[in-house]
Each structure stands twice: as C-alpha cells, then as structure tokens.
Design a protein around this motif. Structure first.
Motif, PDB file in Angstrom:
ATOM      1  N   LEU A 112       1.104  -1.079   0.235  1.00 58.28           N
ATOM      2  CA  LEU A 112      -0.641  -0.057  -0.282  1.00 58.28           C
ATOM      3  C   LEU A 112       0.896   0.947  -0.134  1.00 58.28           C
ATOM      4  O   LEU A 112       0.610   2.063  -0.352  1.00 58.28           O
ATOM      5  N   ARG A 154       4.305  -0.427  -8.316  1.00 56.76           N
ATOM      6  CA  ARG A 154       3.475   0.059  -8.738  1.00 56.76           C
ATOM      7  C   ARG A 154       3.245  -0.159 -10.031  1.00 56.76           C
ATOM      8  O   ARG A 154       2.169  -1.038 -11.103  1.00 56.76           O
ATOM      9  N   LEU A 166      -1.247  -5.745  -3.012  1.00 60.76           N
ATOM     10  CA  LEU A 166      -0.619  -4.763  -2.475  1.00 60.76           C
ATOM     11  C   LEU A 166      -1.346  -4.780  -0.539  1.00 60.76           C
ATOM     12  O   LEU A 166      -1.653  -4.809  -0.524  1.00 60.76           O
ATOM     13  N   SER A 198      -1.148  -4.497   3.562  1.00 57.37           N
ATOM     14  CA  SER A 198      -0.247  -3.455   3.989  1.00 57.37           C
ATOM     15  C   SER A 198       0.857  -3.959   5.150  1.00 57.37           C
ATOM     16  O   SER A 198       1.435  -5.203   4.711  1.00 57.37           O
ATOM     17  N   GLU A 247      -4.215  -5.517 -10.025  1.00 64.33           N
ATOM     18  CA  GLU A 247      -3.360  -5.724  -8.263  1.00 64.33           C
ATOM     19  C   GLU A 247      -5.364  -6.087  -7.546  1.00 64.33           C
ATOM     20  O   GLU A 247      -6.308  -6.678  -7.760  1.00 64.33           O
ATOM     21  N   TYR A 256      -5.194  -6.615  -3.203  1.00 67.65           N
ATOM     22  CA  TYR A 256      -6.099  -5.998  -2.097  1.00 67.65           C
ATOM     23  C   TYR A 256      -5.568  -6.822  -0.843  1.00 67.65           C
ATOM     24  O   TYR A 256      -7.427  -7.408  -0.443  1.00 67.65           O
ATOM     25  N   THR A 292      -9.069  -4.980   1.961  1.00 67.63           N
ATOM     26  CA  THR A 292      -9.795  -3.827   1.187  1.00 67.63           C
ATOM     27  C   THR A 292     -10.294  -2.597   1.920  1.00 67.63           C
ATOM     28  O   THR A 292     -10.080  -2.057   0.993  1.00 67.63           O
ATOM     29  N   SER A 301      -7.426  -0.196   1.546  1.00 67.40           N
ATOM     30  CA  SER A 301      -6.742  -0.140   0.697  1.00 67.40           C
ATOM     31  C   SER A 301      -7.783   0.796  -0.467  1.00 67.40           C
ATOM     32  O   SER A 301      -7.520   1.977  -0.964  1.00 67.40           O
ATOM     33  N   ARG A 338      -7.057   4.864  -1.011  1.00 67.99           N
ATOM     34  CA  ARG A 338      -6.935   5.703  -2.321  1.00 67.99           C
ATOM     35  C   ARG A 338      -7.536   6.666  -2.589  1.00 67.99           C
ATOM     36  O   ARG A 338      -7.799   7.395  -2.878  1.00 67.99           O
TER      37      ARG A 338
END
Length: 292
Positions: free
Chosen positions: A143, A163, A184, A186, A230, A232, A235, A238, A242
């Motif tokens: 992330l 990325r 991605l 964390s 991608e 995550y 989620t 993410s 974003r």
C-alpha cells in the motif's frame, strides 16, 4: 477451493525464505506445484525447500541486484525444468534510517532491490514464461505504492515506481501470453516489520494490528484464480488510502493525527512481540530475539 490448478506447475518465489515468501511456497507446494525457492540466504532457502510437501522443489541462492547472478538463476531453472509457469517477485527491504542521514549507497541499494530487480528478473524470465501454456507473474508491491510513507521515502519511491511498472507490464505482457498482476499488502507480521518496529521505523504502518503472511498468500492465490492487475489483502485499508490520495495537499494536516495512532499501535505491537519472545527491551532500547 482454489480454481487455479497448481499441479506440476513450476513456480519461482524470490525472497522465498522470508515470512511471506516461505508461506507462499508452502501454499503452492500443498497444491502440487514444484517450487523454486530463491533467496540471498541459500542455507535458509534450502531449509524451506526441504520442508515443503510434495517433490521436485529446489532452492537457489541469488543476490537479485547482481544481474549475472540473476541470469545464472534462470539458466538453472531452464536446465532443471525447461519452463516457468509462475514468477512471484516478492523480495524487498526497508530501512528505519531517516532520509537526511542515510548514505547515498543505501538509497541506491534499496531502490535497486525493490524496484529494479523485479523488473530485471521478469525481463530475464520472459523466455521461460513463454514456454508455459499459462504463464503468470505476481509481484508483491505494498500500500506504500499508493500512499506516501513520510518516514520511509525511499521505500515509498520504490513501491510507487514498482506499482506503476507492474500495471504497465500487466497491460503489455497480456498480448505476449503472460498475465501479470500485483498484490498490495499493508503492514505484515514478518521479520522485516519486526525489525522496523524495534528500530522505531514508520509509525504509519501500525494504524491497525499487522496482518499475517497467510492474508497475503490468500491475495496471491486470488490473483491466480481470477487474473487482474491488482489485489488487496485488506480491501478496507486500500479504499481508505486511495480515497486519501484524491486530495494529497491535505496530508500535512491529517497525517499528525494518524501518526499518533500509529505510534500507539507500534507500542502495542512491540509489547506483543515481547510476549511472543520475539523482542526484548534492554536499557530502554528494543532489539529482536532471533528465532531458533
């Protein structure tokens, strides 16, 4: 149940002796794959490979910032298997040392390992991937490839670049018969994160309790089941990062609030590591206890 058929697939994982990499290898081997465990520490890679279920696994030592070693690595894979079905670019590093006191050499090393080496490995692996009937590339990003981590700008730079590169490769390689995507995660409870915690690293990573390697493995498998650019593991996180990047100029105002929460989370994580026998405090300073 996974929809991806692991049986007899040749699957190479860089950083394969680490917390995430070894968990990925175990999941692949459990499904019937033949794993190539790649790590700079060849002895650790061999221990991981020996303990994997099934047969046909191998362990190879490789310094992924040395192109000659990377070329030799894939020559060995070609000799042993003749193809590569799945490449997992998982190797990475970070440092708690602040930007204004870091050596230029350490900056170059981190950028090279985190950003350049996955691209070089993927490029050199292309002929072996094209020898597969169902070639995949999965890259562990972070992330931190979306949200700037102020205390670790070099890690952020490498992951932002990785990325973007992997999104572009996912678009480009598809026409060559290779499906590429990225995971991605964390903060994940691995030795790298524990080291960052005892070194007083990036407090933004500790907003919530770290996820487990199994969570990242599940995201990797989901990319194999349903190819996309991608995935995550968390989620909710993410979506939050974003959304925050829609107004980056507000970050200087809101980050101090998150940093305080992160510092409390880091303190709780260190105490958890102490309870697990993985860290100790001596004269007010934290250090890791090496696992046997």
């Amino acid at each position: 149940m996974s929809g991806f058929d692991f049986r007899d697939k040749v699957m190479l994982v860089t950083g394969g002796a680490g917390g995430i990499g070894s968990a990925v290898c175990r999941r692949f081997a459990t499904g019937g794959a033949r794993c190539v465990v790649v790590d700079i520490d060849e002895a650790r890679a061999k221990r991981v490979a020996v303990e994997l279920p099934g047969a046909g696994h191998t362990a190879l030592g490789c310094d992924l910032v040395d192109r000659a070693q990377v070329e030799h690595l894939f020559d060995q894979v070609a000799d042993a298997y003749g193809r590569l079905d799945v490449l997992v670019n998982n190797v990475g590093m970070t440092s708690a040392e602040r930007f204004d006191v870091r050596s230029v050499e350490s900056i170059e090393q981190e950028i090279t390992l985190n950003l350049t080496s996955p691209l070089v490995a993927t490029r050199i692996a292309v002929p072996l991937l094209q020898a597969s009937r169902d070639a995949r590339v999965v890259t562990t990003v972070s992330l931190g490839g979306i949200f700037p981590l102020g205390e670790t700008p070099i890690y952020t730079a490498s992951k932002f670049g990785l990325r973007g590169a992997m999104l572009a490769l996912g678009l480009d390689l598809r026409s060559k018969g290779i499906l590429a995507g990225s995971v991605l995660p964390s903060a994940t409870d691995t030795r790298m994160l524990r080291q960052e915690a005892v070194d007083g690293g990036n407090s933004m990573q500790f907003q919530d309790p770290p996820q487990q390697p199994a969570d990242v493995v599940a995201a990797v498998v989901s990319l194999l089941d349903k190819p996309r650019l991608e995935a995550y593991p968390r989620t909710g996180e993410s979506r939050l990062v974003r959304f925050a990047m829609l107004a980056p100029n507000l970050l200087p105002k809101v980050l101090p609030l998150f940093r305080q929460r992160g510092e409390r989370g880091m303190a709780r994580y260190l105490e958890e590591l102490r309870r697990r026998g993985l860290a100790r405090q001596i004269d007010g300073r934290w250090e890791l206890v090496e696992e046997k």
